[in-house]
Design a protein around this motif. Sequence first.
Motif, PDB file in Angstrom:
ATOM      1  N   SER A 146     -14.238 -11.318  13.055  1.00 30.55           N
ATOM      2  CA  SER A 146     -13.066 -11.370  13.928  1.00 30.55           C
ATOM      3  C   SER A 146     -11.789 -11.670  13.144  1.00 30.55           C
ATOM      4  CB  SER A 146     -13.264 -12.428  15.020  1.00 30.55           C
ATOM      5  OG  SER A 146     -14.367 -12.094  15.856  1.00 30.55           O
ATOM      6  N   ARG A 147     -11.908 -12.419  12.054  1.00 29.49           N
ATOM      7  CA  ARG A 147     -10.743 -12.732  11.220  1.00 29.49           C
ATOM      8  C   ARG A 147     -10.434 -11.622  10.219  1.00 29.49           C
ATOM      9  NH1 ARG A 147     -13.199 -17.897  10.058  1.00 29.49           N
ATOM     10  NH2 ARG A 147     -13.397 -17.136   7.922  1.00 29.49           N
ATOM     11  N   GLY A 148     -11.343 -10.660  10.072  1.00 27.30           N
ATOM     12  CA  GLY A 148     -11.225  -9.662   9.026  1.00 27.30           C
ATOM     13  C   GLY A 148     -10.074  -8.694   9.228  1.00 27.30           C
ATOM     14  N   ARG A 149      -9.465  -8.294   8.108  1.00 28.74           N
ATOM     15  CA  ARG A 149      -8.375  -7.320   8.092  1.00 28.74           C
ATOM     16  C   ARG A 149      -8.782  -6.192   7.149  1.00 28.74           C
ATOM     17  NH1 ARG A 149      -3.271  -8.975   9.553  1.00 28.74           N
ATOM     18  NH2 ARG A 149      -2.336  -7.830   7.820  1.00 28.74           N
ATOM     19  N   VAL A 150      -8.915  -4.989   7.693  1.00 28.54           N
ATOM     20  CA  VAL A 150      -9.432  -3.857   6.927  1.00 28.54           C
ATOM     21  C   VAL A 150      -8.483  -2.674   7.049  1.00 28.54           C
ATOM     22  CG1 VAL A 150     -11.377  -2.262   6.620  1.00 28.54           C
ATOM     23  CG2 VAL A 150     -11.795  -4.633   7.353  1.00 28.54           C
ATOM     24  N   ALA A 151      -8.202  -2.024   5.922  1.00 26.56           N
ATOM     25  CA  ALA A 151      -7.421  -0.785   5.912  1.00 26.56           C
ATOM     26  C   ALA A 151      -8.348   0.384   5.664  1.00 26.56           C
ATOM     27  CB  ALA A 151      -6.348  -0.840   4.825  1.00 26.56           C
ATOM     28  N   ILE A 152      -8.215   1.443   6.464  1.00 24.36           N
ATOM     29  CA  ILE A 152      -9.040   2.640   6.329  1.00 24.36           C
ATOM     30  C   ILE A 152      -8.122   3.793   5.964  1.00 24.36           C
ATOM     31  CG2 ILE A 152     -10.700   4.165   7.448  1.00 24.36           C
ATOM     32  CD1 ILE A 152     -11.346   1.864   9.355  1.00 24.36           C
ATOM     33  N   CYS A 153      -8.323   4.322   4.765  1.00 25.00           N
ATOM     34  CA  CYS A 153      -7.442   5.353   4.199  1.00 25.00           C
ATOM     35  C   CYS A 153      -8.100   6.720   4.347  1.00 25.00           C
ATOM     36  CB  CYS A 153      -7.158   5.051   2.737  1.00 25.00           C
ATOM     37  SG  CYS A 153      -6.484   3.403   2.465  1.00 25.00           S
ATOM     38  N   GLY A 154      -7.635   7.502   5.320  1.00 20.71           N
ATOM     39  CA  GLY A 154      -8.261   8.768   5.659  1.00 20.71           C
ATOM     40  C   GLY A 154      -9.119   8.591   6.893  1.00 20.71           C
ATOM     41  N   LEU A 155      -8.874   9.405   7.923  1.00 19.02           N
ATOM     42  CA  LEU A 155      -9.530   9.197   9.219  1.00 19.02           C
ATOM     43  C   LEU A 155     -10.307  10.432   9.658  1.00 19.02           C
ATOM     44  CD1 LEU A 155      -6.568   7.358  10.953  1.00 19.02           C
ATOM     45  CD2 LEU A 155      -8.517   6.343   9.736  1.00 19.02           C
ATOM     46  N   GLY A 156     -10.979  11.069   8.687  1.00 15.02           N
ATOM     47  CA  GLY A 156     -11.808  12.229   8.985  1.00 15.02           C
ATOM     48  C   GLY A 156     -13.230  11.829   9.297  1.00 15.02           C
ATOM     49  N   GLY A 157     -14.190  12.583   8.730  1.00 17.32           N
ATOM     50  CA  GLY A 157     -15.591  12.325   9.028  1.00 17.32           C
ATOM     51  C   GLY A 157     -16.046  10.945   8.607  1.00 17.32           C
ATOM     52  N   LEU A 158     -15.561  10.463   7.491  1.00 16.92           N
ATOM     53  CA  LEU A 158     -15.888   9.109   7.047  1.00 16.92           C
ATOM     54  C   LEU A 158     -15.069   8.063   7.797  1.00 16.92           C
ATOM     55  CD1 LEU A 158     -16.061   9.601   3.172  1.00 16.92           C
ATOM     56  CD2 LEU A 158     -17.990   9.164   4.693  1.00 16.92           C
ATOM     57  N   GLY A 159     -13.757   8.172   7.686  1.00 17.85           N
ATOM     58  CA  GLY A 159     -12.895   7.113   8.189  1.00 17.85           C
ATOM     59  C   GLY A 159     -12.969   6.892   9.681  1.00 17.85           C
ATOM     60  N   SER A 160     -13.079   7.971  10.468  1.00 16.53           N
ATOM     61  CA  SER A 160     -13.131   7.792  11.919  1.00 16.53           C
ATOM     62  C   SER A 160     -14.393   7.049  12.331  1.00 16.53           C
ATOM     63  CB  SER A 160     -13.043   9.144  12.637  1.00 16.53           C
ATOM     64  OG  SER A 160     -14.157   9.970  12.347  1.00 16.53           O
ATOM     65  N   ARG A 161     -15.500   7.341  11.652  1.00 18.23           N
ATOM     66  CA  ARG A 161     -16.761   6.663  11.978  1.00 18.23           C
ATOM     67  C   ARG A 161     -16.784   5.237  11.448  1.00 18.23           C
ATOM     68  NH1 ARG A 161     -19.623   8.729  16.174  1.00 18.23           N
ATOM     69  NH2 ARG A 161     -19.730  10.982  16.036  1.00 18.23           N
ATOM     70  N   VAL A 162     -16.210   4.990  10.272  1.00 23.07           N
ATOM     71  CA  VAL A 162     -16.101   3.621   9.778  1.00 23.07           C
ATOM     72  C   VAL A 162     -15.295   2.787  10.768  1.00 23.07           C
ATOM     73  CG1 VAL A 162     -15.126   2.146   7.978  1.00 23.07           C
ATOM     74  CG2 VAL A 162     -16.366   4.221   7.343  1.00 23.07           C
ATOM     75  N   ALA A 163     -14.186   3.333  11.240  1.00 22.07           N
ATOM     76  CA  ALA A 163     -13.356   2.610  12.203  1.00 22.07           C
ATOM     77  C   ALA A 163     -14.125   2.314  13.485  1.00 22.07           C
ATOM     78  CB  ALA A 163     -12.102   3.419  12.518  1.00 22.07           C
ATOM     79  N   GLU A 164     -14.897   3.285  13.958  1.00 19.18           N
ATOM     80  CA  GLU A 164     -15.693   3.054  15.162  1.00 19.18           C
ATOM     81  C   GLU A 164     -16.684   1.913  14.954  1.00 19.18           C
ATOM     82  OE1 GLU A 164     -19.253   5.022  17.838  1.00 19.18           O
ATOM     83  OE2 GLU A 164     -18.510   6.090  16.078  1.00 19.18           O
ATOM     84  N   LEU A 165     -17.416   1.952  13.839  1.00 16.09           N
ATOM     85  CA  LEU A 165     -18.446   0.942  13.596  1.00 16.09           C
ATOM     86  C   LEU A 165     -17.840  -0.444  13.409  1.00 16.09           C
ATOM     87  CD1 LEU A 165     -20.731   3.043  11.239  1.00 16.09           C
ATOM     88  CD2 LEU A 165     -21.282   2.292  13.563  1.00 16.09           C
ATOM     89  N   LEU A 166     -16.702  -0.531  12.735  1.00 21.20           N
ATOM     90  CA  LEU A 166     -16.066  -1.832  12.543  1.00 21.20           C
ATOM     91  C   LEU A 166     -15.499  -2.367  13.854  1.00 21.20           C
ATOM     92  CD1 LEU A 166     -14.251  -1.384   9.111  1.00 21.20           C
ATOM     93  CD2 LEU A 166     -16.532  -2.305   9.574  1.00 21.20           C
ATOM     94  N   THR A 167     -14.986  -1.482  14.701  1.00 24.03           N
ATOM     95  CA  THR A 167     -14.509  -1.915  16.009  1.00 24.03           C
ATOM     96  C   THR A 167     -15.662  -2.443  16.844  1.00 24.03           C
ATOM     97  OG1 THR A 167     -12.663  -0.357  15.977  1.00 24.03           O
ATOM     98  CG2 THR A 167     -13.373  -1.156  18.127  1.00 24.03           C
ATOM     99  N   ARG A 168     -16.774  -1.731  16.839  1.00 24.45           N
ATOM    100  CA  ARG A 168     -17.940  -2.175  17.611  1.00 24.45           C
ATOM    101  C   ARG A 168     -18.496  -3.493  17.075  1.00 24.45           C
ATOM    102  NH1 ARG A 168     -19.382   1.563  21.309  1.00 24.45           N
ATOM    103  NH2 ARG A 168     -18.807   3.738  20.927  1.00 24.45           N
ATOM    104  N   ALA A 169     -18.285  -3.760  15.788  1.00 21.49           N
ATOM    105  CA  ALA A 169     -18.729  -5.027  15.198  1.00 21.49           C
ATOM    106  C   ALA A 169     -17.772  -6.166  15.467  1.00 21.49           C
ATOM    107  CB  ALA A 169     -18.912  -4.855  13.690  1.00 21.49           C
ATOM    108  N   GLY A 170     -16.618  -5.870  16.039  1.00 14.95           N
ATOM    109  CA  GLY A 170     -15.673  -6.918  16.379  1.00 14.95           C
ATOM    110  C   GLY A 170     -14.741  -7.314  15.262  1.00 14.95           C
TER     111      GLY A 170
END
Length: 244
Positions: free
Chosen positions: A56-80
Amino acid sequence: MPDLSDGRNEPEAKAEASVDAVPSAEGAVKAAALSREEWLAALTERHGAARQEKFSRGRVAICGLGGLGSRVAELLTRAGVGYLRLLDFDRLEPTNLNRQWYFMEQLGMYKAEALAENLRRITPYVELDVHTVRLTEDNFAALLSDVDVIVEAFDTASCKAMLVNGVREKIPHCPLVAASGMAGFASANEMKVRRLSDKLYLCGDGRADVNGGDGLYGARVNICSAQEALTVLQLLAGEQANAV
């Protein structure tokens, strides 16, 4: 994603997350189904209190929001994970839909804005810092220097090299999770996470690419994105020794 060196800078856009409402698929706003406390309680039940507090305290930057980045963002959001900075200058095209976490009605939208819309359908309690911008050698340090972990999720080797080399030179204190080798239709058994240095992690098989005559398949790309997301969570939890 096309080669970023061919793109043009777009004005940055920042989207603020609402704690009381979440957009529907039609863009209307409705009340969140869970309060913030209920959302965190559900996550804590699955992840444990100590790890969830760190997520919950974590701050993450995702550079590129294609096949990798969009799914990384989804999984990190679901993890809170509490804060995500989303960076991509590109618009959504039909050939993206086989592997990227977007929908047909979003075709033509900027990926950064479309992804923020999708993430808020998971939860309105993630803070999203949205940048419709092309990352370059001149601007990446200013955009990335204040986060806990940086995710490299570009398509092209030149863009990957620019970010990896730049972060190691100008932001050496920040862990970087990168990817290489997720194309093709071969077995995914050789895809792994490698710890290349104290702050650099590389996911994928390290060699497969579209130049080999094969394409990009969502199932294989998503394995690599899951490796990146899990490595980020391990780093946020202070358990990076488990990443290799």
